[in-house]
Design an enzyme around this catalytic site. Structure first.
Site, PDB file in Angstrom:
ATOM      1  N   SER A 151      -7.659  10.870   1.952  1.00  0.00           N
ATOM      2  CA  SER A 151      -6.627  11.250   2.767  1.00  0.00           C
ATOM      3  C   SER A 151      -6.828  10.120   4.015  1.00  0.00           C
ATOM      4  O   SER A 151      -7.715   9.924   4.177  1.00  0.00           O
ATOM      5  CB  SER A 151      -6.664  12.466   3.073  1.00  0.00           C
ATOM      6  OG  SER A 151      -6.883  13.281   2.004  1.00  0.00           O
ATOM      7  N   CYS A 296       3.477   7.872   4.870  1.00  0.00           N
ATOM      8  CA  CYS A 296       2.274   7.071   5.675  1.00  0.00           C
ATOM      9  C   CYS A 296       2.821   6.580   6.841  1.00  0.00           C
ATOM     10  O   CYS A 296       2.274   6.730   7.774  1.00  0.00           O
ATOM     11  CB  CYS A 296       1.581   6.382   4.920  1.00  0.00           C
ATOM     12  SG  CYS A 296       0.426   6.724   3.586  1.00  0.00           S
TER      13      CYS A 296
END
Ligand code: UDX
Ligand code: ADP
Length: 482
Positions: A151, A296
């Protein structure tokens, strides 16, 4: 176990310590990152057992569905890879503890959303899911493990994971690696099969280097060694944030120029082409749009800003924050332009949205510009009818409810979903293109025009349609940056 004395084919320093040949991998988190990445690792390493686990039972059931069209993630090419590896050496399960216990290497691929509470609210990454994983690994592990951060995490997270593992574990040894994912949704399978680079960060101790080498071997099954780069942990963690910040900065830069183009009769596509042919600038990521979305970009820049501020680097923080400010402005500008063009009132007017996903070829809607534009137009009491080939009505309502301050019932009155694009645009005063799905180009635009309220407006937030052809039919078209 194999003893590594030299590593002739790698660009790494030879690992002098024994490095482990990985036989079993566990990945915690079966989402947009964990699912596709592990599918490819399993496909390319048939001798490694790969188990992807998740707390979400429905998600795991969908990954295991015999009908591959039911996979929880839409990603071109994913179904074929899952079909090849699933049941052979790729497994999806909700039994997190068993998978942790069995694995030599554990990837953490859980979500790290922006914090919605407390210190760093709206900016810092919420690490509660990562911390829970670390605690669970510490509790369950009875043999040495390599723990890999997949992650996106703020720089220095590995230190927190390490501290939890070392202080709450059963005395077993852990090595922490950072292996950020650079795949882009919609092209995830080709990005994974043929990555520009694989980045692996780890401790620069003999044990750390051995752990790095174990992961290098996993990727080495299909990635040329020259494309696998290794760094210390902190460089790897920071590089992920910086890569996304640079990409997002390009989008905000061209979006800033799109507004200037509209004010000067320049054409942003011509400008992008002209500057992109300079090899120092390059042609990619210069498409003006209604604004970037995805899980993101915004999150990682906010993170970078938060970290910089925490370190007292206010100018650095302000510099990167401007990328977000520009993106917010672009979305608002697009929505405000619809209102002002429709004679300053959209109350009760039908506005059709083509696209809701944050980009084409994905069913992911996180941070999609469409949600923000819808919210702004609903403030003006517009009736929004959305068509997206891959996003469910339930997801659209959930997205709007999450963003807006209105009640769910009120939102449902203003946002409708259509599964037929021609129904979505019927009787509409305007069409807004929010995602660049290819199918929009091949619609029967004459038929669409005939069935709309006149004058019929098109606001192309992705520059995906042929403006001249639409104008020849009779549409009034406004494209970003033209
Ligand atoms: C991004 C990074 O590209 C990837 O390396 C990282 O691992 C995760 O974040 P992703 O969010 O999947 O990937 O999509 P990306 O293709 O980067 O697009 C992000 C957003 O920018 C989308 O909304 C896209 O439409 C927009 N965009 C992109 C533009 O508006 N113009 C462009 O020229 C490029
Ligand atoms: P990403 O885009 O980073 O992959 P997703 O939200 O798609 O993000 O996926 C993250 C997944 O991680 C979710 O399916 C969520 O249920 C899962 N998850 C979060 N915390 C845990 C945990 N402690 N154990 C197992 N799975 C978890």
């Amino acid at each position: 176990m194999s003893v590594e004395t030299t590593s002739p084919t790698t660009n790494q320093q030879p690992a002098t310590t024994i490095h482990k040949k990985i036989k079993s991998i566990c990945c915690i988190g079966a989402g947009y990152v964990g699912g596709p990445t592990m599918s490819v690792i399993a496909q390319k390493n048939p001798d490694i057992k790969v188990t992807v686990v998740d707390l979400n039972e429905q998600r795991i059931a969908d990954w295991n569905d015999a009908d591959l069209s039911k996979l929880p993630i839409f990603e071109p090419g994913l179904d074929a890879v899952v079909e090849e590896a699933r049941g052979r050496n790729l497994f999806f399960s909700t039994d997190v503890n068993q998978a942790i216990a069995e694995a030599d290497m554990i990837f953490i691929s859980v979500n790290t959303p922006t914090k919605t509470y407390g210190a760093g609210k709206g900016m810092a990454a919420d690490l509660k899911y990562v911390e829970l994983c670390a605690r669970q690994i510490a509790e369950v592990a009875t043999s040495d493990k390599i723990v890999v951060e997949k992650s996106t995490l703020p720089v220095k997270t590995a230190q927190a994971i390490k501290s939890i593992l070392d202080n709450t574990g059963n005395g077993v040894k852990f090595q922490i690696l950072s292996n950020p994912e650079f795949l882009a949704e919609g092209t995830a399978m080709t990005d994974l099969a043929n990555p520009d680079r694989v980045l692996i960060g780890g401790d620069q101790t003999p044990e750390g280097k051995a752990a790095i080498q174990s992961l290098v071997d996993v990727y080495g099954a299909w990635v040329p060694q020259a494309q696998i780069i290794t760094t210390n942990l902190w460089s790897s963690e920071l590089s992920k944030l910086v890569a996304n910040a640079f990409l997002a900065q390009r989008v905000s830069s061209i979006n800033a120029i799109s507004e200037l183009c509209e004010a000067t009769q320049a054409n942003v596509e011509e400008v992008a082409r002209a500057i992109g042919m300079d090899s120092r600038i390059g042609p990619k990521f210069l498409k003006a749009s209604v604004g970037f979305g995805g899980s993101c970009f915004q999150k990682d820049i906010l993170n970078l800003v938060y970290i910089s501020k925490s370190l007292g680097l206010n100018e650095v923080a302000d510099y990167w924050e401007q990328v977000i400010i520009m993106n917010n402005h672009q979305r608002d500008r697009f929505a405000n332009n619809i209102v002002s063009t429709l004679y300053n009132t959209v109350s009760g007017k039908k506005i059709a949205f083509l696209g809701w996903a944050f980009k084409k070829d994905t069913n992911d809607t996180r941070e999609s510009a469409a949600i923000y534009v819808a919210d702004r137009l609903i403030d003006e009491q517009a009736q929004i009818y959305v068509y997206d080939p891959k996003v469910s009505a339930k997801q659209m309502q959930a997205d709007l409810n999450y963003l807006s301050t209105r009640t769910e019932t009120e939102n449902a009155k203003y946002l409708q979903t259509q599964t037929d694009p021609y129904k979505a645009v019927e009787g509409a005063h305007a069409i807004a293109v929010l995602t660049e799905w290819d199918e929009f180009k091949s619609y029967d635009w004459q038929k669409i025009y005939d069935n709309m309220s006149k004058p019929a407006f098109v606001f192309d937030g992705r520059n995906v349609l042929n403006q001249e052809a639409l104008e020849a039919i009779g549409f009034q078209v406004q494209s970003i940056g033209k």
